[in-house]
Scaffold this motif. Structure first.
Motif, mmCIF file in Angstrom:
data_model
loop_
_atom_site.group_PDB
_atom_site.id
_atom_site.type_symbol
_atom_site.label_atom_id
_atom_site.label_comp_id
_atom_site.label_asym_id
_atom_site.label_seq_id
_atom_site.Cartn_x
_atom_site.Cartn_y
_atom_site.Cartn_z
ATOM 1 N N LYS A 1 -14.763 4.736 10.232
ATOM 2 C CA LYS A 1 -13.450 4.102 10.049
ATOM 3 C C LYS A 1 -13.532 3.067 8.913
ATOM 4 O O LYS A 1 -12.673 3.008 8.039
ATOM 5 N N ILE B 1 16.032 -2.857 -0.224
ATOM 6 C CA ILE B 1 16.934 -1.712 -0.384
ATOM 7 C C ILE B 1 17.870 -1.714 0.824
ATOM 8 O O ILE B 1 17.412 -1.704 1.974
ATOM 9 N N ASP C 1 10.065 -2.240 -3.783
ATOM 10 C CA ASP C 1 9.625 -2.640 -2.440
ATOM 11 C C ASP C 1 10.099 -4.064 -2.181
ATOM 12 O O ASP C 1 10.271 -4.848 -3.104
ATOM 13 N N ASP D 1 5.822 8.466 6.578
ATOM 14 C CA ASP D 1 6.421 8.408 7.920
ATOM 15 C C ASP D 1 7.901 8.793 7.921
ATOM 16 O O ASP D 1 8.421 9.294 8.916
ATOM 17 N N LEU E 1 0.953 9.344 9.960
ATOM 18 C CA LEU E 1 -0.400 8.854 9.665
ATOM 19 C C LEU E 1 -0.560 8.598 8.176
ATOM 20 O O LEU E 1 0.037 9.313 7.339
ATOM 21 N N ALA E 2 -1.402 7.627 7.838
ATOM 22 C CA ALA E 2 -1.664 7.312 6.438
ATOM 23 C C ALA E 2 -2.228 8.538 5.714
ATOM 24 O O ALA E 2 -1.882 8.821 4.568
ATOM 25 N N TYR F 1 1.678 3.687 1.709
ATOM 26 C CA TYR F 1 0.655 4.701 1.408
ATOM 27 C C TYR F 1 1.227 5.827 0.553
ATOM 28 O O TYR F 1 0.636 6.228 -0.445
ATOM 29 N N ALA F 2 2.390 6.340 0.941
ATOM 30 C CA ALA F 2 2.965 7.470 0.213
ATOM 31 C C ALA F 2 3.491 7.023 -1.149
ATOM 32 O O ALA F 2 3.144 7.604 -2.183
HETATM 33 C C1 LIG Z 1 -1.288 -0.808 13.402
HETATM 34 C C2 LIG Z 1 -1.330 0.541 12.774
HETATM 35 C C3 LIG Z 1 -2.552 1.166 12.568
HETATM 36 C C4 LIG Z 1 -2.596 2.415 11.944
HETATM 37 N N1 LIG Z 1 -3.805 3.019 11.762
HETATM 38 C C5 LIG Z 1 -3.865 4.219 11.156
HETATM 39 C C6 LIG Z 1 -5.117 4.857 10.911
HETATM 40 O O1 LIG Z 1 -6.160 4.335 11.274
HETATM 41 N N2 LIG Z 1 -5.115 6.032 10.248
HETATM 42 C C7 LIG Z 1 -3.970 6.631 9.824
HETATM 43 O O2 LIG Z 1 -4.025 7.723 9.221
HETATM 44 N N3 LIG Z 1 -2.768 6.064 10.043
HETATM 45 C C8 LIG Z 1 -2.679 4.882 10.699
HETATM 46 N N4 LIG Z 1 -1.473 4.286 10.922
HETATM 47 C C9 LIG Z 1 -0.248 4.941 10.429
HETATM 48 C C10 LIG Z 1 -0.034 4.606 8.949
HETATM 49 O O3 LIG Z 1 -0.195 3.232 8.715
HETATM 50 C C11 LIG Z 1 1.333 5.065 8.485
HETATM 51 O O4 LIG Z 1 1.457 6.435 8.769
HETATM 52 C C12 LIG Z 1 1.497 4.811 6.992
HETATM 53 O O5 LIG Z 1 1.562 3.442 6.738
HETATM 54 C C13 LIG Z 1 2.753 5.521 6.474
HETATM 55 O O6 LIG Z 1 2.836 5.327 5.107
HETATM 56 P P1 LIG Z 1 4.285 5.239 4.427
HETATM 57 O O7 LIG Z 1 4.043 5.139 2.960
HETATM 58 O O8 LIG Z 1 5.162 6.294 4.929
HETATM 59 O O9 LIG Z 1 4.900 3.871 4.983
HETATM 60 P P2 LIG Z 1 4.381 2.376 4.834
HETATM 61 O O10 LIG Z 1 2.942 2.344 4.521
HETATM 62 O O11 LIG Z 1 4.860 1.672 6.034
HETATM 63 O O12 LIG Z 1 5.182 1.837 3.566
HETATM 64 C C14 LIG Z 1 6.576 1.697 3.555
HETATM 65 C C15 LIG Z 1 6.917 0.712 2.452
HETATM 66 O O13 LIG Z 1 8.340 0.657 2.299
HETATM 67 C C16 LIG Z 1 8.745 -0.692 2.166
HETATM 68 N N5 LIG Z 1 10.121 -0.791 2.661
HETATM 69 C C17 LIG Z 1 10.604 -0.312 3.830
HETATM 70 N N6 LIG Z 1 11.922 -0.539 3.941
HETATM 71 C C18 LIG Z 1 12.287 -1.180 2.815
HETATM 72 C C19 LIG Z 1 13.535 -1.671 2.326
HETATM 73 N N7 LIG Z 1 14.665 -1.546 3.034
HETATM 74 N N8 LIG Z 1 13.552 -2.284 1.117
HETATM 75 C C20 LIG Z 1 12.433 -2.420 0.384
HETATM 76 N N9 LIG Z 1 11.223 -1.959 0.793
HETATM 77 C C21 LIG Z 1 11.156 -1.348 1.986
HETATM 78 C C22 LIG Z 1 7.759 -1.472 3.011
HETATM 79 O O14 LIG Z 1 7.690 -2.824 2.598
HETATM 80 C C23 LIG Z 1 6.459 -0.701 2.761
HETATM 81 O O15 LIG Z 1 5.742 -1.217 1.663
HETATM 82 C C24 LIG Z 1 -1.406 3.046 11.544
HETATM 83 C C25 LIG Z 1 -0.176 2.418 11.757
HETATM 84 C C26 LIG Z 1 -0.135 1.174 12.371
HETATM 85 C C27 LIG Z 1 1.188 0.501 12.597
#
Ligand SMILES: Cc1cc2nc3c(=O)[nH]c(=O)nc-3n(C[C@H](O)[C@H](O)[C@H](O)COP(=O)(O)OP(=O)(O)OC[C@H]3O[C@@H](n4cnc5c(N)ncnc54)[C@H](O)[C@@H]3O)c2cc1C
Length: 409
Positions: A387, A91, A48, A310, A326-327, A23-24
């Motif tokens: 939702k 990574i 990624d 996150d 959170l997303a 998401y971020a």
């Molecule tokens: C089941 C579930 C339901 C959810 N529902 C909600 C909701 O309804 N509303 C809400 O606001 N939030 C929700 N959340 C929380 C939300 O999904 C997270 O806060 C959000 O995904 C965080 O975004 P991010 O970009 O930090 O990480 P992510 O979306 O997890 O993205 C991280 C990315 O980094 C990549 N990555 C990680 N490590 C490596 C590596 N070593 N090498 C290469 N690539 C890597 C991954 O492949 C991924 O694409 C939910 C979470 C879960 C688990």
């Protein structure tokens, strides 16, 4: 797969590298694509391990078999403009002095790095938990949950006696946060029909939700918690609060008070922590290994690295609390990071991050949900529609941001 990117790593210039297409990270890449459309000399790379973005908020539906895993994997080539170089690789670490990501495809040098690697399930070192429970943080995880449920229903149908059948057909979800509640609700709604499909009585399956704290959906308003608890109860979910798991054993989850929560499938949704490679890096980390940042979302003592989503530990100055994983938060942080990178390039002052809370929506089952928006709590069909609308709007925004760039170029 792209070759390793060996851009200049010196000084403030050089490539912008975004680590993580969640998401971020995806939001930063899409926003920067548009913002840098008149700066073709600035290399923008997204890294990624997958060549797709995952709509993580939709995973509970995949885990309950109500949505295909393929539907929550959004191919990056469909959303990224050619302006962005994409490197599909794992990574493995950071060379901070050399300003390089260490990856399976070789080192990737950065002038500016955006750290957006998300989080991992946290088992809090509870014995047996990592080995005996499934997690729910990727489409593949969700597929594994649904496959385990199907296997358990088959085993239950073949078992002798209702007691044994009930045990095998029970799904135990650890953690009563939004993920646990969404998963428990979705499963409770679909399991009777799924049981019938396996030749099992529809009243045989059960769902147990186990939460260590005094209430599910901790931190939410009492009204929202009450409405969610009522819907779960209508769906037949057994909610146990003040139930701390001491160990996961072959028989089930053993609680600290000695009671056993037995079942056929166990899913852990009880907490998150930063990925090991971040926790093990020399970057400053706080609670759960999340990276400490300043008000502009730059990693403390590393002004050329931003963190969002996150993985970032961002304190809301109004509450003094670290923002939840959170997303919604990840997207807002991504917006500020994209803006600040653009601002830096143009020599303008950085903008401090401010979180604008849009509210909290949780689906509970396939038709109902609960929502707290602008101080108003709703529960029922409207919240579920909300939702759906949020998820639809998100998918549209991802497409729209790319379209914006294509038109502009
Ligand atoms: C089941 C579930 C339901 C959810 N529902 C909600 C909701 O309804 N509303 C809400 O606001 N939030 C929700 N959340 C929380 C939300 O999904 C997270 O806060 C959000 O995904 C965080 O975004 P991010 O970009 O930090 O990480 P992510 O979306 O997890 O993205 C991280 C990315 O980094 C990549 N990555 C990680 N490590 C490596 C590596 N070593 N090498 C290469 N690539 C890597 C991954 O492949 C991924 O694409 C939910 C979470 C879960 C688990």
């Amino acid at each position: 797969m792209e070759d390793a990117v060996n851009g200049s790593a010196a000084g403030g210039s050089g490539p912008i590298v975004v680590a993580g297409a969640g998401y971020a990270g995806l939001h930063v890449a899409l926003r920067l694509t548009a913002r840098l459309r008149n700066r073709p000399e600035i290399e923008l790379t997204l890294v990624d391990r997958h060549d797709y973005h995952q709509a993580v908020t939709e995973l509970p539906r995949v885990a309950a078999g109500t949505r295909a895993a393929g539907a929550v994997r959004i191919p990056l080539q469909d959303v990224l403009a050619t302006r962005v170089r994409f490197a599909r690789t794992e990574i493995g670490g950071f060379d901070l002095p050399g300003r390089r990501l260490l990856t399976g495809a070789g080192p990737i040098g950065w002038g500016r790095l955006v750290l957006a690697l998300g989080s991992r399930p946290n088992d809090f070192a509870i014995p047996g938990l990592a080995q005996r429970t499934l997690s729910l943080y990727s489409a593949s995880d969700a597929e594994r949950v649904w496959a385990a449920v199907s296997t358990a229903l088959t085993a239950a149908a073949a078992a002798a006696g209702p007691q044994q059948q009930r045990r095998l057909a029970t799904v135990v979800v650890g953690g009563g946060g939004a993920t646990g509640v969404e998963l428990a609700g979705e499963l409770a709604e679909v399991l009777p029909k799924a049981a019938r499909g396996h030749g099992l009585a529809p009243d045989r399956p059960a769902v147990q939700l186990v939460e260590a704290g005094p209430a599910i959906l901790a931190g939410s308003s009492p009204q929202l918690i009450g409405k969610a608890t009522k819907i779960l109860s209508d769906l037949g979910v057994g909610v146990r609060t003040n139930a701390t798991i001491a160990a996961a054993t072959a028989d089930g989850l053993r609680l600290t008070d000695g009671r056993l929560v037995a079942g056929g499938v166990f899913v852990w949704a009880g907490g998150l922590k930063a990925p090991e490679l971040v926790a093990d890096s020399q970057l400053p980390t706080g609670h759960n290994g999340r990276v400490k940042v300043d008000q502009y979302l730059r990693v403390l003592d590393h002004p050329q690295i931003y963190a969002a989503g996150d993985v970032a530990s961002v304190t809301d100055p109004r509450t003094g609390h670290v923002l939840p994983p959170l997303a919604q938060v990840a997207l807002e942080e991504g917006e500020t990071v994209a803006r600040n990178l653009d601002t830096e390039l143009n020599g303008r002052p950085l903008e401090a991050f401010t979180f604008h809370d849009k509210g909290f929506v949780v689906s509970v089952g396939t038709r109902r949900g609960v929502a707290d928006i602008a101080g108003i709590t709703t529960g029922g069909h409207l919240a579920h529609l909300l939702k759906d609308a949020i998820e639809w709007e998100y998918r549209q925004s991802v497409k729209h941001l790319r379209g914006w760039d294509s038109v502009a170029r």
